[in-house]
Scaffold this active site. Structure first.
Site, PDB file in Angstrom:
ATOM      1  N   TRP A   1       0.849  -1.078  -0.070  1.00 12.94           N
ATOM      2  CA  TRP A   1       0.012   0.041  -0.020  1.00 12.94           C
ATOM      3  C   TRP A   1       0.862   1.273   0.037  1.00 12.94           C
ATOM      4  O   TRP A   1       1.968   1.121   0.276  1.00 12.94           O
ATOM      5  CB  TRP A   1      -0.887   0.067   1.309  1.00 12.94           C
ATOM      6  CG  TRP A   1      -0.264  -0.153   2.565  1.00 12.94           C
ATOM      7  CD1 TRP A   1      -0.177  -1.279   3.196  1.00 12.94           C
ATOM      8  CD2 TRP A   1       0.075   1.088   3.238  1.00 12.94           C
ATOM      9  NE1 TRP A   1       0.638  -0.860   4.559  1.00 12.94           N
ATOM     10  CE2 TRP A   1       0.800   0.549   4.401  1.00 12.94           C
ATOM     11  CE3 TRP A   1       0.106   2.549   3.002  1.00 12.94           C
ATOM     12  CZ2 TRP A   1       1.384   1.466   5.252  1.00 12.94           C
ATOM     13  CZ3 TRP A   1       0.812   3.278   4.022  1.00 12.94           C
ATOM     14  CH2 TRP A   1       1.138   2.974   5.175  1.00 12.94           C
TER      15      TRP A   1
ATOM     16  N   GLU B   1       7.156   7.922  14.162  1.00 11.58           N
ATOM     17  CA  GLU B   1       7.315   7.478  12.808  1.00 11.58           C
ATOM     18  C   GLU B   1       8.340   8.244  12.245  1.00 11.58           C
ATOM     19  O   GLU B   1       9.211   7.842  11.349  1.00 11.58           O
ATOM     20  CB  GLU B   1       5.965   7.031  12.103  1.00 11.58           C
ATOM     21  CG  GLU B   1       5.366   6.174  12.687  1.00 11.58           C
ATOM     22  CD  GLU B   1       5.632   4.626  12.412  1.00 11.58           C
ATOM     23  OE1 GLU B   1       6.591   4.388  11.919  1.00 11.58           O
ATOM     24  OE2 GLU B   1       4.857   3.709  12.995  1.00 11.58           O
TER      25      GLU B   1
ATOM     26  N   GLU C   1       8.670   1.351   6.439  1.00 14.43           N
ATOM     27  CA  GLU C   1       8.396   2.281   7.616  1.00 14.43           C
ATOM     28  C   GLU C   1       8.181   3.655   7.221  1.00 14.43           C
ATOM     29  O   GLU C   1       7.299   4.418   7.540  1.00 14.43           O
ATOM     30  CB  GLU C   1       9.421   2.306   8.575  1.00 14.43           C
ATOM     31  CG  GLU C   1       9.476   1.035   9.648  1.00 14.43           C
ATOM     32  CD  GLU C   1       8.543   0.961  10.459  1.00 14.43           C
ATOM     33  OE1 GLU C   1       7.772   1.786  10.759  1.00 14.43           O
ATOM     34  OE2 GLU C   1       8.259  -0.201  11.174  1.00 14.43           O
TER      35      GLU C   1
ATOM     36  N   HIS D   1       4.673   5.019   6.907  1.00 17.49           N
ATOM     37  CA  HIS D   1       3.749   5.307   8.103  1.00 17.49           C
ATOM     38  C   HIS D   1       3.938   6.727   8.400  1.00 17.49           C
ATOM     39  O   HIS D   1       2.620   7.368   8.937  1.00 17.49           O
ATOM     40  CB  HIS D   1       4.464   4.521   9.218  1.00 17.49           C
ATOM     41  CG  HIS D   1       4.529   3.017   8.902  1.00 17.49           C
ATOM     42  ND1 HIS D   1       4.807   2.009   9.814  1.00 17.49           N
ATOM     43  CD2 HIS D   1       3.973   2.494   7.930  1.00 17.49           C
ATOM     44  CE1 HIS D   1       4.899   0.975   9.442  1.00 17.49           C
ATOM     45  NE2 HIS D   1       4.088   1.099   8.022  1.00 17.49           N
TER      46      HIS D   1
ATOM     47  N   GLU E   1       8.501  -3.405  17.716  1.00 16.62           N
ATOM     48  CA  GLU E   1       7.527  -3.519  16.643  1.00 16.62           C
ATOM     49  C   GLU E   1       6.247  -4.031  17.210  1.00 16.62           C
ATOM     50  O   GLU E   1       5.150  -3.740  16.883  1.00 16.62           O
ATOM     51  CB  GLU E   1       8.053  -4.513  15.595  1.00 16.62           C
ATOM     52  CG  GLU E   1       9.121  -4.316  15.056  1.00 16.62           C
ATOM     53  CD  GLU E   1       9.036  -3.132  13.777  1.00 16.62           C
ATOM     54  OE1 GLU E   1       7.794  -2.823  13.698  1.00 16.62           O
ATOM     55  OE2 GLU E   1       9.986  -2.804  12.944  1.00 16.62           O
TER      56      GLU E   1
ATOM     57  N   THR F   1       4.456  -0.938  18.809  1.00 14.70           N
ATOM     58  CA  THR F   1       3.951  -0.087  17.599  1.00 14.70           C
ATOM     59  C   THR F   1       2.602  -0.846  17.031  1.00 14.70           C
ATOM     60  O   THR F   1       1.664  -0.290  17.142  1.00 14.70           O
ATOM     61  CB  THR F   1       4.780   0.419  16.626  1.00 14.70           C
ATOM     62  OG1 THR F   1       5.464  -0.690  16.258  1.00 14.70           O
ATOM     63  CG2 THR F   1       5.804   1.327  17.214  1.00 14.70           C
TER      64      THR F   1
ATOM     65  N   ASP G   1       1.320  -3.611   9.070  1.00 11.84           N
ATOM     66  CA  ASP G   1       3.085  -3.770   8.800  1.00 11.84           C
ATOM     67  C   ASP G   1       3.855  -4.040   9.986  1.00 11.84           C
ATOM     68  O   ASP G   1       4.643  -4.738  10.056  1.00 11.84           O
ATOM     69  CB  ASP G   1       3.349  -2.195   8.438  1.00 11.84           C
ATOM     70  CG  ASP G   1       3.292  -2.346   6.748  1.00 11.84           C
ATOM     71  OD1 ASP G   1       2.523  -2.962   6.298  1.00 11.84           O
ATOM     72  OD2 ASP G   1       3.686  -1.184   6.292  1.00 11.84           O
ATOM     73  N   GLU G   2       3.594  -3.447  11.049  1.00 11.72           N
ATOM     74  CA  GLU G   2       4.257  -3.587  12.388  1.00 11.72           C
ATOM     75  C   GLU G   2       4.465  -5.069  12.757  1.00 11.72           C
ATOM     76  O   GLU G   2       5.370  -5.466  13.416  1.00 11.72           O
ATOM     77  CB  GLU G   2       3.513  -2.741  13.471  1.00 11.72           C
ATOM     78  CG  GLU G   2       3.587  -1.259  13.216  1.00 11.72           C
ATOM     79  CD  GLU G   2       4.875  -0.390  12.781  1.00 11.72           C
ATOM     80  OE1 GLU G   2       5.787  -0.863  12.600  1.00 11.72           O
ATOM     81  OE2 GLU G   2       4.615   0.853  12.863  1.00 11.72           O
TER      82      GLU G   2
ATOM     83  N   HIS H   1       6.867  -6.819  10.618  1.00 12.40           N
ATOM     84  CA  HIS H   1       8.065  -6.422  11.351  1.00 12.40           C
ATOM     85  C   HIS H   1       8.441  -7.474  12.689  1.00 12.40           C
ATOM     86  O   HIS H   1       9.613  -7.964  12.547  1.00 12.40           O
ATOM     87  CB  HIS H   1       8.262  -5.254  11.400  1.00 12.40           C
ATOM     88  CG  HIS H   1       8.095  -4.306  10.253  1.00 12.40           C
ATOM     89  ND1 HIS H   1       7.657  -2.939  10.236  1.00 12.40           N
ATOM     90  CD2 HIS H   1       8.073  -4.835   8.862  1.00 12.40           C
ATOM     91  CE1 HIS H   1       7.646  -2.472   8.834  1.00 12.40           C
ATOM     92  NE2 HIS H   1       7.971  -3.712   8.240  1.00 12.40           N
TER      93      HIS H   1
HETATM   94 FE   LIG Z   1       7.565  -1.343  12.096  1.00 10.25          FE
HETATM   95 FE   LIG Z   2       6.029   2.203  11.859  1.00  8.96          FE
END
Ligand SMILES: [Fe+2]
Ligand SMILES: [Fe+2]
Length: 392
Positions: A91, A134, A172, A175, A225, A228, A257-258, A261
Protein backbone atom coordinates in the site's frame (compact mmCIF):
# COMPACT_ATOMS: atom_id res chain seq x y z
CA UNK A 1 13.83 21.53 38.10
CA UNK A 2 14.13 18.70 40.59
CA UNK A 3 16.90 16.20 40.17
CA UNK A 4 15.39 12.79 40.78
CA UNK A 5 17.35 9.60 41.01
CA UNK A 6 16.46 6.80 38.64
CA UNK A 7 13.75 4.62 40.11
CA UNK A 8 12.34 1.21 39.32
CA UNK A 9 9.02 2.16 37.91
CA UNK A 10 6.90 1.31 34.93
CA UNK A 11 4.36 4.02 35.53
CA UNK A 12 5.03 5.91 32.36
CA UNK A 13 3.46 4.00 29.56
CA UNK A 14 5.82 4.42 26.66
CA UNK A 15 9.05 4.60 28.57
CA UNK A 16 10.33 3.98 32.00
CA UNK A 17 10.40 7.44 33.52
CA UNK A 18 13.72 7.09 35.27
CA UNK A 19 15.44 9.68 33.16
CA UNK A 20 12.58 12.13 32.88
CA UNK A 21 14.01 14.81 35.10
CA UNK A 22 17.41 14.65 33.45
CA UNK A 23 16.07 15.20 30.04
CA UNK A 24 15.83 18.96 29.74
CA UNK A 25 17.76 20.25 26.74
CA UNK A 26 19.34 22.83 29.00
CA UNK A 27 20.41 20.33 31.63
CA UNK A 28 24.10 19.84 32.06
CA UNK A 29 25.37 17.81 35.01
CA UNK A 30 28.70 19.59 35.41
CA UNK A 31 27.43 23.15 35.31
CA UNK A 32 24.40 22.21 37.39
CA UNK A 33 26.66 21.16 40.23
CA UNK A 34 28.88 24.20 40.08
CA UNK A 35 26.47 27.02 39.29
CA UNK A 36 22.95 25.79 40.05
CA UNK A 37 20.00 25.57 37.71
CA UNK A 38 19.50 29.33 37.16
CA UNK A 39 22.83 29.88 35.49
CA UNK A 40 22.37 26.72 33.45
CA UNK A 41 19.28 28.30 31.88
CA UNK A 42 21.42 31.23 30.80
CA UNK A 43 24.14 29.20 29.12
CA UNK A 44 23.66 29.80 25.43
CA UNK A 45 24.74 27.00 23.18
CA UNK A 46 24.21 27.09 19.45
CA UNK A 47 22.49 23.71 19.55
CA UNK A 48 21.83 21.56 22.56
CA UNK A 49 19.58 18.55 22.07
CA UNK A 50 18.10 16.61 25.00
CA UNK A 51 20.29 13.77 26.11
CA UNK A 52 20.34 10.97 28.63
CA UNK A 53 22.83 10.99 31.42
CA UNK A 54 24.19 7.49 31.62
CA UNK A 55 27.32 5.82 30.44
CA UNK A 56 27.02 4.71 26.84
CA UNK A 57 28.58 1.27 26.39
CA UNK A 58 29.83 0.39 22.91
CA UNK A 59 30.85 -2.80 21.07
CA UNK A 60 30.08 -5.16 23.94
CA UNK A 61 29.85 -8.33 21.81
CA UNK A 62 33.16 -10.13 21.14
CA UNK A 63 34.25 -10.65 17.48
CA UNK A 64 33.66 -14.43 17.55
CA UNK A 65 29.99 -13.87 18.36
CA UNK A 66 29.71 -11.25 15.64
CA UNK A 67 30.84 -13.99 13.23
CA UNK A 68 27.55 -15.77 13.96
CA UNK A 69 25.71 -13.08 12.02
CA UNK A 70 27.96 -13.44 9.01
CA UNK A 71 27.34 -17.18 9.05
CA UNK A 72 23.59 -16.50 9.13
CA UNK A 73 23.62 -14.62 5.81
CA UNK A 74 21.87 -17.37 3.85
CA UNK A 75 19.53 -18.17 6.68
CA UNK A 76 18.48 -14.51 6.82
CA UNK A 77 17.91 -14.43 3.08
CA UNK A 78 15.58 -17.41 3.25
CA UNK A 79 13.89 -16.70 6.56
CA UNK A 80 13.86 -12.94 7.09
CA UNK A 81 13.75 -11.31 3.68
CA UNK A 82 10.58 -13.32 2.97
CA UNK A 83 8.79 -11.06 5.45
CA UNK A 84 9.30 -8.05 3.21
CA UNK A 85 6.55 -7.18 0.77
CA UNK A 86 7.43 -6.40 -2.86
CA UNK A 87 6.97 -2.67 -3.48
CA UNK A 88 4.38 -3.32 -6.19
CA UNK A 89 2.24 -5.19 -3.67
CA UNK A 90 2.60 -2.59 -0.91
CA UNK A 91 0.00 0.00 0.00
CA UNK A 92 1.03 3.62 -0.39
CA UNK A 93 -0.16 6.65 1.59
CA UNK A 94 -2.00 7.92 -1.48
CA UNK A 95 -4.33 4.89 -1.30
CA UNK A 96 -5.89 6.40 1.86
CA UNK A 97 -5.79 10.11 1.09
CA UNK A 98 -7.78 12.53 -1.10
CA UNK A 99 -6.38 12.47 -4.63
CA UNK A 100 -5.04 15.93 -5.49
CA UNK A 101 -5.34 15.17 -9.22
CA UNK A 102 -9.05 14.35 -9.01
CA UNK A 103 -12.02 16.68 -9.49
CA UNK A 104 -13.42 15.59 -6.16
CA UNK A 105 -10.31 16.63 -4.21
CA UNK A 106 -11.91 19.52 -2.36
CA UNK A 107 -15.01 17.51 -1.57
CA UNK A 108 -12.90 14.63 -0.23
CA UNK A 109 -10.96 17.01 2.01
CA UNK A 110 -14.21 18.47 3.31
CA UNK A 111 -15.41 14.98 4.22
CA UNK A 112 -12.11 14.14 5.89
CA UNK A 113 -12.29 17.33 7.94
CA UNK A 114 -15.91 16.77 8.91
CA UNK A 115 -14.98 13.36 10.27
CA UNK A 116 -11.88 14.77 11.98
CA UNK A 117 -14.02 17.35 13.78
CA UNK A 118 -15.84 14.57 15.62
CA UNK A 119 -12.63 13.34 17.28
CA UNK A 120 -11.46 14.84 20.60
CA UNK A 121 -8.10 16.55 21.17
CA UNK A 122 -6.70 13.79 23.39
CA UNK A 123 -6.94 11.37 20.48
CA UNK A 124 -5.01 13.82 18.33
CA UNK A 125 -2.25 14.03 20.94
CA UNK A 126 -1.77 10.27 20.54
CA UNK A 127 -1.93 10.34 16.76
CA UNK A 128 0.54 13.24 16.59
CA UNK A 129 2.91 11.49 19.04
CA UNK A 130 2.72 8.31 16.98
CA UNK A 131 3.31 10.24 13.78
CA UNK A 132 6.31 12.09 15.23
CA UNK A 133 7.71 8.75 16.40
CA UNK A 134 7.37 7.35 12.87
CA UNK A 135 8.84 10.51 11.34
CA UNK A 136 12.08 10.10 13.30
CA UNK A 137 12.84 7.15 11.01
CA UNK A 138 16.35 8.36 10.08
CA UNK A 139 17.28 7.70 13.71
CA UNK A 140 16.03 4.11 13.60
CA UNK A 141 17.90 3.31 10.41
CA UNK A 142 20.98 4.78 12.06
CA UNK A 143 20.34 2.65 15.13
CA UNK A 144 20.17 -0.55 13.07
CA UNK A 145 23.38 0.46 11.34
CA UNK A 146 25.16 0.80 14.68
CA UNK A 147 24.85 -2.96 15.16
CA UNK A 148 28.07 -4.90 14.63
CA UNK A 149 27.97 -7.70 12.07
CA UNK A 150 24.69 -6.67 10.47
CA UNK A 151 25.18 -3.00 9.56
CA UNK A 152 24.94 -1.70 6.01
CA UNK A 153 28.63 -1.04 5.44
CA UNK A 154 28.27 0.93 2.21
CA UNK A 155 24.71 2.23 2.06
CA UNK A 156 23.99 -0.24 -0.74
CA UNK A 157 25.54 -3.40 0.70
CA UNK A 158 24.22 -6.64 -0.77
CA UNK A 159 24.21 -8.63 2.49
CA UNK A 160 20.84 -9.96 3.65
CA UNK A 161 21.06 -7.90 6.83
CA UNK A 162 21.67 -4.65 4.96
CA UNK A 163 18.98 -5.50 2.40
CA UNK A 164 16.53 -6.07 5.22
CA UNK A 165 17.42 -2.81 6.97
CA UNK A 166 16.97 -0.68 3.85
CA UNK A 167 13.72 -2.35 2.80
CA UNK A 168 12.38 -2.21 6.36
CA UNK A 169 13.18 1.51 6.44
CA UNK A 170 11.45 2.00 3.10
CA UNK A 171 8.34 0.24 4.41
CA UNK A 172 8.38 2.25 7.62
CA UNK A 173 8.78 5.49 5.69
CA UNK A 174 5.18 5.19 4.49
CA UNK A 175 3.87 5.25 8.08
CA UNK A 176 5.10 8.74 8.89
CA UNK A 177 4.17 10.00 5.42
CA UNK A 178 0.61 8.78 5.70
CA UNK A 179 -0.03 10.05 9.23
CA UNK A 180 1.67 13.36 8.49
CA UNK A 181 -0.46 14.01 5.40
CA UNK A 182 -3.64 12.94 7.16
CA UNK A 183 -2.94 15.23 10.12
CA UNK A 184 -2.09 18.13 7.81
CA UNK A 185 -5.39 17.75 5.97
CA UNK A 186 -7.40 17.32 9.17
CA UNK A 187 -6.83 20.95 10.15
CA UNK A 188 -6.97 19.95 13.81
CA UNK A 189 -3.34 20.32 14.78
CA UNK A 190 -0.58 22.93 14.81
CA UNK A 191 1.60 21.62 12.01
CA UNK A 192 4.46 24.03 12.64
CA UNK A 193 4.79 22.92 16.26
CA UNK A 194 4.66 19.30 15.14
CA UNK A 195 7.31 19.90 12.50
CA UNK A 196 9.53 21.56 15.09
CA UNK A 197 9.11 18.54 17.36
CA UNK A 198 10.19 16.22 14.54
CA UNK A 199 13.25 18.34 13.83
CA UNK A 200 14.21 18.41 17.51
CA UNK A 201 13.68 14.67 17.82
CA UNK A 202 15.76 13.67 14.81
CA UNK A 203 18.45 16.07 16.02
CA UNK A 204 18.43 14.38 19.43
CA UNK A 205 18.50 10.77 18.21
CA UNK A 206 17.69 8.00 20.62
CA UNK A 207 19.53 6.01 23.22
CA UNK A 208 18.23 2.44 23.29
CA UNK A 209 21.39 1.20 25.09
CA UNK A 210 21.95 -1.58 22.60
CA UNK A 211 25.77 -1.28 22.77
CA UNK A 212 26.31 -2.06 19.04
CA UNK A 213 25.13 -5.57 19.92
CA UNK A 214 22.88 -7.27 17.37
CA UNK A 215 21.65 -9.46 20.23
CA UNK A 216 20.43 -6.43 22.18
CA UNK A 217 19.43 -4.62 18.99
CA UNK A 218 17.11 -7.34 17.70
CA UNK A 219 15.59 -7.91 21.14
CA UNK A 220 14.91 -4.18 21.23
CA UNK A 221 13.33 -4.13 17.77
CA UNK A 222 11.22 -7.22 18.56
CA UNK A 223 9.82 -5.40 21.57
CA UNK A 224 9.36 -2.17 19.65
CA UNK A 225 7.56 -3.62 16.67
CA UNK A 226 5.08 -5.31 18.97
CA UNK A 227 4.65 -2.08 20.96
CA UNK A 228 3.88 -0.12 17.78
CA UNK A 229 1.58 -2.90 16.55
CA UNK A 230 -0.40 -2.58 19.79
CA UNK A 231 -0.53 1.21 19.84
CA UNK A 232 -1.48 1.66 16.17
CA UNK A 233 -4.06 -1.10 16.63
CA UNK A 234 -5.56 0.80 19.55
CA UNK A 235 -5.65 4.12 17.67
CA UNK A 236 -7.48 2.24 14.91
CA UNK A 237 -10.03 0.93 17.41
CA UNK A 238 -10.57 4.39 18.91
CA UNK A 239 -10.95 6.02 15.48
CA UNK A 240 -13.69 3.50 14.76
CA UNK A 241 -15.36 4.32 18.09
CA UNK A 242 -15.33 7.98 17.01
CA UNK A 243 -16.99 7.01 13.72
CA UNK A 244 -13.98 7.62 11.46
CA UNK A 245 -13.60 4.41 9.50
CA UNK A 246 -11.10 5.88 7.07
CA UNK A 247 -8.75 6.84 9.90
CA UNK A 248 -9.34 3.44 11.51
CA UNK A 249 -8.24 1.84 8.26
CA UNK A 250 -5.12 4.04 8.13
CA UNK A 251 -4.04 3.07 11.65
CA UNK A 252 -5.00 -0.58 11.19
CA UNK A 253 -3.00 -0.85 7.98
CA UNK A 254 0.09 0.56 9.68
CA UNK A 255 -0.45 -1.84 12.58
CA UNK A 256 -0.42 -4.81 10.22
CA UNK A 257 2.98 -3.73 8.85
CA UNK A 258 4.31 -3.57 12.40
CA UNK A 259 3.03 -7.08 13.03
CA UNK A 260 4.93 -8.39 10.00
CA UNK A 261 8.08 -6.63 11.22
CA UNK A 262 7.59 -8.13 14.66
CA UNK A 263 7.41 -11.58 13.09
CA UNK A 264 10.76 -11.03 11.33
CA UNK A 265 12.64 -9.62 14.32
CA UNK A 266 11.32 -12.22 16.76
CA UNK A 267 12.40 -14.92 14.29
CA UNK A 268 15.96 -13.58 14.33
CA UNK A 269 16.05 -13.72 18.13
CA UNK A 270 14.48 -17.19 18.07
CA UNK A 271 17.40 -18.28 15.87
CA UNK A 272 19.88 -16.71 18.29
CA UNK A 273 18.29 -18.67 21.13
CA UNK A 274 18.82 -21.83 19.08
CA UNK A 275 22.51 -21.09 18.33
CA UNK A 276 23.55 -19.35 21.54
CA UNK A 277 20.93 -19.80 24.29
CA UNK A 278 23.18 -18.55 27.06
CA UNK A 279 24.31 -15.39 25.26
CA UNK A 280 20.77 -14.63 24.13
CA UNK A 281 19.08 -15.11 27.50
CA UNK A 282 21.74 -12.87 29.08
CA UNK A 283 21.13 -10.23 26.40
CA UNK A 284 17.36 -10.42 26.92
CA UNK A 285 17.71 -9.99 30.69
CA UNK A 286 20.24 -7.19 30.17
CA UNK A 287 17.82 -5.32 27.91
CA UNK A 288 14.91 -5.71 30.33
CA UNK A 289 16.98 -4.59 33.31
CA UNK A 290 17.81 -1.41 31.46
CA UNK A 291 14.15 -1.24 30.43
CA UNK A 292 13.01 -0.69 26.89
CA UNK A 293 12.99 3.03 26.24
CA UNK A 294 10.65 4.15 23.52
CA UNK A 295 12.13 5.44 20.28
CA UNK A 296 10.77 8.98 20.76
CA UNK A 297 11.83 9.28 24.40
CA UNK A 298 13.84 12.43 23.68
CA UNK A 299 10.84 14.25 22.22
CA UNK A 300 10.75 18.05 22.68
CA UNK A 301 8.69 20.82 21.07
CA UNK A 302 10.76 23.81 22.19
CA UNK A 303 8.41 24.38 25.14
CA UNK A 304 7.61 21.31 27.20
CA UNK A 305 10.66 19.63 28.69
CA UNK A 306 8.55 16.64 29.71
CA UNK A 307 6.65 16.33 26.46
CA UNK A 308 7.28 12.61 26.12
CA UNK A 309 6.03 11.88 29.63
CA UNK A 310 2.94 13.98 28.98
CA UNK A 311 2.24 12.25 25.67
CA UNK A 312 2.77 8.88 27.40
CA UNK A 313 0.35 9.81 30.17
CA UNK A 314 -2.39 10.54 27.62
CA UNK A 315 -1.62 7.25 25.84
CA UNK A 316 -1.91 5.47 29.18
CA UNK A 317 -5.20 7.17 30.03
CA UNK A 318 -6.77 6.37 26.66
CA UNK A 319 -5.49 2.79 26.83
CA UNK A 320 -3.50 3.16 23.62
CA UNK A 321 -0.25 2.03 25.19
CA UNK A 322 -0.07 1.26 28.88
CA UNK A 323 2.17 -0.17 31.58
CA UNK A 324 0.07 -3.33 31.25
CA UNK A 325 0.99 -3.51 27.56
CA UNK A 326 4.66 -3.32 28.54
CA UNK A 327 4.23 -6.35 30.81
CA UNK A 328 2.13 -8.15 28.19
CA UNK A 329 4.75 -7.66 25.48
CA UNK A 330 7.45 -8.97 27.77
CA UNK A 331 5.33 -11.97 28.69
CA UNK A 332 4.59 -12.59 25.03
CA UNK A 333 8.30 -12.55 24.12
CA UNK A 334 9.24 -14.81 27.04
CA UNK A 335 6.66 -17.28 25.71
CA UNK A 336 7.54 -16.76 22.04
CA UNK A 337 11.19 -17.60 22.70
CA UNK A 338 10.30 -20.35 25.20
CA UNK A 339 12.61 -18.86 27.80
CA UNK A 340 11.16 -21.06 30.51
CA UNK A 341 12.14 -24.23 28.65
CA UNK A 342 15.80 -23.33 27.99
CA UNK A 343 18.20 -25.99 29.22
CA UNK A 344 21.96 -26.32 29.55
CA UNK A 345 22.44 -22.73 30.66
CA UNK A 346 25.34 -21.44 32.75
CA UNK A 347 24.64 -20.35 36.33
CA UNK A 348 24.43 -16.78 35.11
CA UNK A 349 22.14 -17.82 32.28
CA UNK A 350 19.81 -19.61 34.69
CA UNK A 351 19.66 -16.47 36.81
CA UNK A 352 18.74 -14.42 33.75
CA UNK A 353 16.10 -17.01 32.80
CA UNK A 354 14.59 -16.84 36.26
CA UNK A 355 14.63 -13.03 36.24
CA UNK A 356 12.84 -12.90 32.88
CA UNK A 357 10.16 -15.44 33.80
CA UNK A 358 9.33 -13.59 37.00
CA UNK A 359 9.42 -10.10 35.56
CA UNK A 360 5.99 -9.77 33.89
CA UNK A 361 3.98 -10.52 37.08
CA UNK A 362 6.36 -8.29 39.02
CA UNK A 363 5.70 -5.37 36.68
CA UNK A 364 1.97 -6.00 36.93
CA UNK A 365 2.08 -5.96 40.74
CA UNK A 366 3.91 -2.61 40.69
CA UNK A 367 1.36 -1.32 38.23
CA UNK A 368 -1.56 -2.40 40.41
CA UNK A 369 -0.05 -0.70 43.44
CA UNK A 370 0.06 2.68 41.69
CA UNK A 371 -3.25 3.94 43.07
CA UNK A 372 -5.71 5.35 40.56
CA UNK A 373 -3.15 7.45 38.74
CA UNK A 374 -4.91 7.20 35.40
CA UNK A 375 -7.91 9.12 36.66
CA UNK A 376 -6.10 11.85 38.56
CA UNK A 377 -3.92 13.60 36.00
CA UNK A 378 -4.11 17.36 35.58
CA UNK A 379 -4.84 19.04 32.26
CA UNK A 380 -1.94 20.70 30.50
CA UNK A 381 -1.60 22.67 27.27
CA UNK A 382 -0.10 20.84 24.29
CA UNK A 383 1.49 22.99 21.60
CA UNK A 384 0.47 20.36 19.01
CA UNK A 385 -3.19 21.35 19.44
CA UNK A 386 -2.63 25.13 19.67
CA UNK A 387 -2.01 25.01 23.41
CA UNK A 388 -5.45 23.66 24.16
CA UNK A 389 -5.48 21.79 27.45
CA UNK A 390 -5.63 18.01 27.46
CA UNK A 391 -6.08 15.83 30.53
CA UNK A 392 -3.11 13.62 31.36
FE1 LIG B 1 7.61 -1.43 12.13
FE1 LIG C 1 6.09 2.15 11.86
Amino acid sequence: MALKLPSFSFLSSFAPPQMASLRSPKFCMASMLSTGPKEVENVKKPFSPPREMHVQITHSVPPEKIEIFKSLENWAEQNILVHLKPVEKCWQPQDFLPDPASDGFHEQIKELRNRANEIPDDYYIILVGDMITEEALPTYQTMLNTLDGVRDETGASMTSWATWTRAWTAEENRHGDLLNKYLYLSGRVDMKQIEKTIQYLIGSGMDPQTENSPYLGFIYTSFQERATFISHGNTARLAKDHGDFNLAQICGTIASDEKRHETAYTKIVEKLFEIDPDGTVLAFANMMKKKISMPAHLMYDGRDHNLFEHFSAVAQRLGVYTAKDYADILEFLVGRWQVEKLVGLSAEGRKAQDFLCRLPPRIRRLEERAPGRAKQGPSIPFSWVFNREVKL
